[in-house]
Design a protein around this motif. Structure first.
Motif, short mmCIF file in Angstrom:
data_model
loop_
_atom_site.label_atom_id
_atom_site.label_comp_id
_atom_site.label_asym_id
_atom_site.label_seq_id
_atom_site.Cartn_x
_atom_site.Cartn_y
_atom_site.Cartn_z
N GLN A 78 0.69 -0.76 -0.07
CA GLN A 78 0.05 -0.09 0.03
C GLN A 78 0.66 1.27 0.39
O GLN A 78 0.52 2.77 0.91
CB GLN A 78 -1.17 0.09 1.26
CG GLN A 78 -1.51 -1.23 0.96
CD GLN A 78 -2.18 -0.83 2.58
OE1 GLN A 78 -2.59 -0.95 3.19
NE2 GLN A 78 -4.15 -1.45 2.36
N ASN A 81 5.26 2.92 4.33
CA ASN A 81 6.60 2.25 5.07
C ASN A 81 6.25 1.51 6.45
O ASN A 81 7.21 0.55 6.54
CB ASN A 81 7.60 2.96 5.23
CG ASN A 81 8.43 4.08 4.63
OD1 ASN A 81 8.31 3.70 3.30
ND2 ASN A 81 8.59 4.77 4.44
N THR A 82 5.24 1.56 6.81
CA THR A 82 5.53 0.97 8.07
C THR A 82 4.70 -0.54 7.20
O THR A 82 4.81 -1.69 8.00
CB THR A 82 3.97 1.58 8.94
OG1 THR A 82 2.69 1.44 8.24
CG2 THR A 82 4.29 2.65 9.37
N ARG A 83 3.72 -0.42 6.63
CA ARG A 83 3.82 -1.56 6.48
C ARG A 83 5.31 -2.53 5.69
O ARG A 83 4.94 -4.32 5.74
CB ARG A 83 2.45 -2.24 4.57
CG ARG A 83 1.32 -0.74 5.24
CD ARG A 83 0.28 -1.84 6.05
NE ARG A 83 -0.71 -1.82 6.33
CZ ARG A 83 -1.81 -1.99 7.10
NH1 ARG A 83 -0.83 -2.34 8.44
NH2 ARG A 83 -2.80 -1.73 7.30
N GLN A 85 7.47 -2.80 7.26
CA GLN A 85 7.92 -3.52 8.31
C GLN A 85 7.51 -4.38 8.36
O GLN A 85 7.92 -5.74 9.01
CB GLN A 85 8.03 -2.47 9.13
CG GLN A 85 8.86 -1.29 9.38
CD GLN A 85 9.02 -0.58 9.66
OE1 GLN A 85 8.43 0.79 10.57
NE2 GLN A 85 10.15 0.28 10.45
N GLU A 86 5.79 -4.31 9.05
CA GLU A 86 5.53 -5.16 9.48
C GLU A 86 5.88 -6.52 8.16
O GLU A 86 5.94 -7.98 8.65
CB GLU A 86 3.87 -5.12 8.82
CG GLU A 86 2.54 -3.66 9.84
CD GLU A 86 2.01 -3.37 9.72
OE1 GLU A 86 1.53 -2.40 10.22
OE2 GLU A 86 0.69 -4.26 9.52
N PHE A 87 5.29 -6.49 7.14
CA PHE A 87 4.92 -8.00 6.82
C PHE A 87 6.60 -8.50 5.76
O PHE A 87 7.08 -9.80 6.23
CB PHE A 87 4.17 -7.11 4.83
CG PHE A 87 2.83 -7.29 5.02
CD1 PHE A 87 2.57 -6.24 4.49
CD2 PHE A 87 2.64 -8.00 5.53
CE1 PHE A 87 0.74 -5.65 4.63
CE2 PHE A 87 0.92 -7.13 5.70
CZ PHE A 87 0.06 -6.29 5.14
N SER A 106 13.03 4.11 -1.92
CA SER A 106 14.18 3.91 -0.71
C SER A 106 13.67 3.94 0.72
O SER A 106 14.60 3.20 1.31
CB SER A 106 14.94 5.42 -1.34
OG SER A 106 16.08 4.78 -2.07
N ALA A 107 12.75 4.69 0.56
CA ALA A 107 12.56 5.03 2.37
C ALA A 107 11.50 3.32 2.61
O ALA A 107 12.04 3.10 3.86
CB ALA A 107 11.30 5.57 2.41
N SER A 108 11.82 2.91 1.86
CA SER A 108 10.72 1.82 2.10
C SER A 108 11.99 -0.03 1.97
O SER A 108 11.80 -0.71 3.35
CB SER A 108 9.68 1.18 1.32
OG SER A 108 10.22 0.34 -0.30
N ARG A 109 13.25 0.74 1.32
CA ARG A 109 14.15 -0.80 1.78
C ARG A 109 14.17 -0.11 2.58
O ARG A 109 15.06 -0.92 3.40
CB ARG A 109 14.96 -0.01 -0.14
CG ARG A 109 15.99 -0.90 -0.06
CD ARG A 109 17.54 -0.83 -0.39
NE ARG A 109 17.96 0.41 -0.42
CZ ARG A 109 17.69 1.80 -0.70
NH1 ARG A 109 17.18 1.76 -2.10
NH2 ARG A 109 18.28 2.77 -0.75
N GLU A 110 15.31 1.25 2.83
CA GLU A 110 16.05 1.67 4.40
C GLU A 110 14.49 0.86 5.58
O GLU A 110 14.98 0.34 6.66
CB GLU A 110 15.94 2.74 4.61
CG GLU A 110 17.07 3.62 3.40
CD GLU A 110 18.47 2.69 3.37
OE1 GLU A 110 19.10 2.34 4.50
OE2 GLU A 110 18.84 1.82 2.68
N ALA A 111 13.39 1.17 4.85
CA ALA A 111 12.26 0.18 6.31
C ALA A 111 12.52 -0.79 6.70
O ALA A 111 11.91 -1.26 8.16
CB ALA A 111 10.67 0.89 6.23
N PRO A 114 16.51 -3.56 7.63
CA PRO A 114 17.08 -3.87 9.29
C PRO A 114 15.94 -4.68 9.71
O PRO A 114 17.24 -5.99 10.78
CB PRO A 114 17.03 -2.75 10.73
CG PRO A 114 16.18 -1.61 9.63
CD PRO A 114 15.91 -1.91 7.91
#
Lengths: 411, 290, 355
Positions: A78, A81-83, A85-87, A106-111, A114
């Motif tokens: 969606q 970014n939080t999704r 992390q969750e998924f 890139s933000a999603s990748r950095e999220a 880790p």
């Protein structure tokens, strides 16, 4: 509309059928797919999901990976970014997949990086981006600035002149790409007459257009990201700006030349590793297969091609390593000769950075928005990370570097 | 000559910012300012107008008619939404947040599923004109005229027509209006529909200049809300002057320091203005009058 | 002696007019739920434990918003600003100070404290400037958007505090998780059992403390201000001070959510302060039932779980279904889902008991 879900159902159905054709004791190889199928980024990423499904179907029809069927575990992140992390947590911890294809921004990748590191998983990032990720748990098939700008800018300076104005999205990708542009322009005897950074989500460009006219550049480098910012092309055309443009990110990702009326993108030059207009036999065959399975696909962009090729890349890695373990796969990568024939050209993994080399095509958008290819560069390596000091065969810093923040010098 | 060009270019940029603020905001000013409904689906009415007008133009309708068609379509959609969802919520304004947020999700995702991630646009008409070494888009001047014209027409409608009178009466003193025999349900419906139609008009007007994606309404939301709130409850005493003030600030900052300064400056201006005038601009003016 | 009775008086405030649920039946139910929550992680797999910690992280912000909006009547659209500030402060502090010697716990306190300080400044600006109603919402929304826009462009190397780069839109990562110093070896709280119990303990403590707060004189005044600010003022209360205090406490809770989230994912990004993120707590709290702590807690948790379930199993229709659910909830259950369910259950039991 319904066709999309029907094709999804039929894809799953075919996968299931193909799955039953395998030996009973062949345990499937599970591939997680975390892509934005809704939200702001869906425009550029729906094609990636389709490409992965196409590749998986072909591989399973041909016997799978080492006799094991390939199974996709898809989640819609969606554009949030939080999704991711969750998924990512879910796909690695509960679904226990063997590898994940994830991320657009890139933000999603950095999220999610880790989390991939925490579980020591393997993630493929199949998007062009600002470069610099030195992480042993990532394989990046997206193009990086040195591949795109070192080819594009000298061509533009030679053809149009030395004065350059950059407009870039005001965040990491735009700022780092602009830095690359600055450096390469200087190296090639050009000069920057202006640089403007536009916050994401801005859609009104009257002042920017006026500024560009005031600076009188020979061409404009446009590094605009997101659907709102791409409104610039329409507005610049309406104001009759009439300057050639160069971009590493538009056209190849968001197919602006199909969405805006001619001649707003006239004389736009983009360096891409794939667009669907490429005339080679491999590309034509790919487009035909794609459209046969997904007839309503608006455009087959470079991210779709990267995702498709990445599935085959993963297949080769697993078959050569005879396992899905990250350590075994990395030993195969270290051999330095893992290559796959992507629809745009050959892709080879560089062991030091775990990025891939690309064939870079120069796409020129003409007045009626058709594309011609005046130039092509083969086997452009992602050289910067290795030269800057990232060597994943020796150490794994799991960090992202930039030209102004390079890897620390070895003592 | 140079001073003239400087003034012209600043006026053009100001007019551009002013037009964007006014057109984004007037639909919301009717629905939120007048009716008190916090409409988080405002962007989706804009998107509806943009999509319908673009489709109509591509089907062959002349652009002006296509834009009107977009506005009408959004208006009808607004009336449907009002009937089904908003009407029970007039006494509970804060609940309209959740309801309209839900509608926004349904419409955005629904459009993505049914119509795909983007729609091809029609080009911006009327070409460009040159002034003082710069080339400007003529259509954007038309947008400025449209903004002023819309304000003018709305003023005429609300002060000179029977509908306008009934509408203001019903919203300010609904019981009295009902006691006088006014069909308040119909008035609510039409007023909400008018607000939605104004949003659709903004969408139709800006569609030739923008990317057409299901989430395009989001580009208008922040500007619309801050203009309406800074303006206060009255459209003419509030939204218009608010758009002038905020437009000047945004244009000046963008011209001086770039787009980021313009955006942040706009938001900070909102904070400062509300601190000085806690009831918005029209609140201050009305208080002084009374 | 006097101290003991003061403590007892304070504890008695756990039940009161501002919170639903009293008497032995409620507290037995509460104890059962708590026991189930404690046993759950032993039976569930590690993914679910980590996932539930993720949900718990958001509940502090929800309860804080319930205090500010549900009890205080001030619609704050910008709680994510404090979420983000605390998250970034935690990141900057722990990257610079490291994770050993309980530094992360100190950073947690400092980060929450800093966001509370910022809330105090902003709250003073707003409440003592007599801003309320929807204007409050817009000002707080503007604040969180300014922060988001500003942070999103801090990508360059010059944007660093100490050795912590803010890293703009891509987000700040690499901060250590909360770590409890222990003689045998520090316990790093990755999303797992120890973090689960810590978060659960925090949740229960905050919940009970808030119950006591809202049932006390302070809470009663806050509700009076919500009902009729003019009357409360005429009765002699300086409503601005009470609104400010409620705002600071609620925002500090949002900050706590921010720190816990940042520690959970080792990541914080400006998008956490953006428009969509700002609207989410309002939606959870409004759907759950904002005027009561218990309904907020249960309702927000339910909404979070349902939305995630829908996204996992609903593919592209998930967002449509979520939207429909929101609309239906608002229309059918004006005081929130939980109160709606309670009301329906009440009606059914009354019917069963016969006329």
């Amino acid at each position: 509309m319904l066709k999309r879900s029907k094709s999804a159902v039929s894809a799953l159905g075919l996968l299931l059928l193909a799955g039953t054709a395998f030996a009973q004791d062949a345990e499937p190889i599970r591939l997680g797919v975390l892509e934005d199928q809704s939200g702001d980024f869906a425009l550029a990423t729906i094609g990636k999901v389709h490409a992965i499904r196409l590749a998986a179907e072909e591989i399973n029809a041909a016997g799978g990976i080492d006799g094991r069927p390939l199974e996709l575990v898809e989640y819609d992140t969606q554009s949030d970014n939080t999704r991711y992390q969750e998924f990512m947590r879910r796909v690695l911890q509960r679904d226990k997949v063997d590898a994940v294809f994830a991320g657009f921004s890139s933000a999603s990748r950095e999220a999610y990086r880790p989390i991939v590191n925490q579980f020591d998983g393997l993630a493929f990032y199949n998007n062009q981006y600002e470069g610099g990720v030195c992480d042993a748990n990532m394989i990046v098939t997206g193009a990086v600035p040195e591949q795109q700008f070192s080819t594009l800018l000298p061509y533009m300076i030679e053809k149009y002149g030395p004065n350059v104005y950059t407009i870039a999205a005001d965040y990491n990708f735009g700022q780092i790409s602009a830095e690359w542009v600055r450096n390469i322009v200087a190296e090639n005897g050009g000069s920057m007459v202006g640089e403007e950074f536009i916050p994401l989500g801005v859609s009104q460009f009257s002042q920017t257009i006026q500024n560009i006219q005031g600076a009188k550049p020979d061409f404009v480098v446009t590094l605009l990201v997101g659907t709102a910012q791409s409104s610039y092309y329409e507005q610049a055309g309406a104001a009759n700006l009439n300057l050639p443009m160069a971009s590493s990110v538009n056209v190849g990702q968001g197919y602006e030349h199909r969405r805006f009326t001619p001649p707003s993108l006239k004389d736009m030059y983009a360096t891409v590793n794939y667009v669907e207009e490429i005339d080679s036999p491999a590309s034509k065959a790919f487009v035909e297969k794609f459209r046969a399975k997904f007839p309503d696909e608006p455009y087959i962009n470079q991210e779709a091609s990267n995702s498709y090729a990445a599935v085959y890349l993963y297949k080769q890695l697993v078959e050569r390593a005879k396992s899905t373990g990250l350590g075994d796969i990395r030993k195969v990568i270290a051999a330095g000769d893992v290559c796959v024939d992507a629809p745009g050209g050959q892709m080879c993994i560089d062991p030091k950075s775990q990025h891939v080399s690309h064939t870079i095509h120069l796409a020129h958008v003409t007045g009626d928005h058709s594309i011609e290819f005046p130039a092509k560069w083969d086997a452009i390596k992602p050289y910067w990370l290795g030269e800057a000091g990232c060597d994943l065969t020796e150490s794994d810093p799991s960090a992202q570097y930039t030209p102004s923040n390079p890897p620390p010098a070895k003592g | 000559m140079d001073v003239f060009n400087l003034i012209f270019s600043f006026l053009y940029q100001f007019g551009d910012a002013f037009a964007f603020l006014v057109l984004s905001a007037c639909g919301l000013a009717v629905i939120f300012g007048m009716m008190g409904v916090i409409n988080l689906a405002h962007g989706e009415f804009i998107m509806c107008g943009a999509y319908v007008s673009t489709s109509a133009a591509q089907a062959g309708l002349p652009l002006a008619l296509a834009i009107v068609a977009g506005a009408v379509a959004a208006g009808i959609a607004g009336m449907v939404v009002e009937l089904l969802v908003i009407r029970p919520l007039y006494q509970r304004p804060l609940d309209t947040i959740v309801a309209t947020w839900g509608i926004s999700m349904i419409v955005t995702q629904g459009t993505l599923i049914v119509l795909g991630p983007s729609m091809q646009g029609v080009g911006t008409p009327f070409g460009s004109f040159a002034m003082g070494g710069y080339s400007y888009s003529a259509y954007r001047v038309l947008l400025m005229a449209a903004a002023v014209g819309t304000l003018g027409l709305l003023w005429l409608m609300f002060t000179r027509t029977r509908f306008g009178l009934l509408s203001r009466a019903t919203i300010q003193v609904p019981h009295v209006a009902e006691a006088m025999g006014v069909n308040t349900n119909l008035i609510y419906s039409l007023t909400f529909g008018l607000g939605a139609a104004l949003a659709g008009l903004a969408g139709g007007l800006y569609a030739p200049t923008m990317t057409l994606v299901p989430t395009m309404g989001a580009s208008f939301m922040v500007e619309a809300f801050v203009t309406v709130v800074v303006g206060g409850a009255d459209i003419f005493l509030g939204t218009a002057p608010a758009a002038v003030v905020l437009g000047v600030i945004k244009a000046a900052l963008t011209g001086w320091q770039g787009q980021l300064a313009g955006q942040i400056g706009l938001l900070i201006a909102v904070i400062v203005v509300i601190r000085i005038l806690p009831r918005g601009i029209s609140g201050k003016i009305l208080k002084e009058r009374a | 002696m006097a101290e003991q009775s003061r403590l007892r008086r304070a504890l008695r405030l756990i039940e009161g007019p501002q919170t639903i649920g009293r008497g032995p039946k409620f507290w037995i139910g509460f104890a059962l739920v708590l026991a189930a929550a404690c046993i759950y992680p032993i039976l569930a797999d590690s993914y679910d434990v980590g996932n539930n910690v993720y949900f718990f992280n958001w509940l502090f912000m929800a309860m804080g918003l319930s205090l500010i909006w549900g009890y205080g009547g001030s619609l704050s659209f910008g709680q994510t600003a404090f979420f983000g500030i605390a998250g970034y402060c935690y990141g900057v502090l722990t990257i610079n100070l490291g994770g050993a010697y309980g530094m992360t716990l100190l950073s947690l306190l400092l980060a929450v404290g800093l966001s509370a300080l910022f809330a105090a400044v902003l709250g003073y600006f707003m409440f003592f400037g007599r801003i309320n109603g929807v204007f409050l919402g817009i000002v707080s929304l503007s604040v969180t958007l300014v922060l988001e826009r500003f942070m999103a462009q801090t990508a360059g190397p010059q944007w660093a505090i100490g050795s912590a780069r803010l890293n703009g839109f891509n987000g700040m990562g690499g901060m250590p998780s909360l770590t409890i110093p222990w003689p045998g070896g520090d316990i790093v709280l990755f999303p797992g059992l120890p973090l689960y119990y810590l978060t659960l303990a925090l949740l229960v403590t905050v919940y009970l403390a808030l119950r006591m707060l809202v049932n006390s004189r302070f809470g009663n005044v806050l509700v009076a201000i919500r009902e009729n600010p003019l009357r409360a003022e005429m009765l002699g209360y300086d409503i601005r001070k009470f609104q400010l205090a409620g705002f600071v406490i609620g925002s500090a809770l949002a900050g706590l959510s921010g720190v816990l989230y940042t520690s959970w994912g080792n990541y914080i990004t400006p998008a956490s302060m953006g428009m969509t993120a700002a609207a989410l707590p309002i939606v959870w709290v409004a759907v759950g039932g904002r005027s009561d702590l218990t309904t907020t807690l249960i309702g927000s948790l339910a909404v979070l779980i349902v939305f995630q379930m829908l996204t996992i199993h609903g593919s592209q229709y998930a967002l449509v279904v979520m939207g429909v659910l929101l609309v239906i909830t608002v229309l059918a259950a004006p005081r929130g889902i939980v109160m709606g369910v309670v009301a329906v259950a009440g009606r059914l039991t009354r019917r069963k008991e016969g006329r």
